[in-house]
Design a protein around this motif. Structure first.
Motif: not given
Length: 146
Positions: A91-93, A95-96, A98-99
């Motif tokens: 999930e963190e990755c 998010d990275i 996407t941003k």
């Protein structure tokens, strides 16, 4: 929740695709076509210098009218990299990605590149995790209704 180490372990264990910065764009495109992948890491020895992607080709070669035959990766690679570690959560990755608006993340541990994950790898992992949870819930519900 799955982490990047899990994603790497579940991928086909083909050797990591990389080229030196002195390789040509044509060589990178051939490697990407041969392996059916969308990105190649640019490395000098053990040092990660950048990444070259299909998006780089479209924006930095085709639109600028450069030649794939003589353009060097050093001149067109993306040097601003977002890297992740093997213990980071999927999930963190996501998010990275996407941003930062990127589709590939090199995986680095103790200063060494140990892999590369794509948005497709992460989505596949998420879908597998969701399927597992759905099966568990269905099994639980079926057991309680019997």
């Amino acid at each position: 929740m799955n982490n990047i180490a899990h994603v790497l372990a579940s991928k086909k264990q083909a050797p990591m695709a990389w080229l030196p910065p002195t390789a040509t764009v044509r060589e990178a495109l051939q490697l990407m076509a041969d392996r059916e992948i969308g990105a190649v890491l640019i490395m000098q020895g053990e040092a990660l210098l950048g990444i070259f992607t299909e998006r780089d080709y479209a924006r930095k070669i085709v639109l600028k009218g450069l030649s794939s035959i003589d353009a060097l990766l050093a001149d067109v690679m993306t040097a601003r990299l977002y890297v992740v570690g093997p213990n980071q959560l999927v999930e963190e990755c996501m998010d990275i990605m996407t941003k930062a608006r990127v589709r590939h993340l090199p995986v680095v541990e103790a200063g060494a590149v140990i892999g590369l994950v794509s948005i497709g790898d992460l989505v596949k992992t998420q879908l597998e995790e969701q399927r597992f949870h759905i099966e568990q819930l269905e099994s639980y519900i079926a057991g309680n209704l019997a």
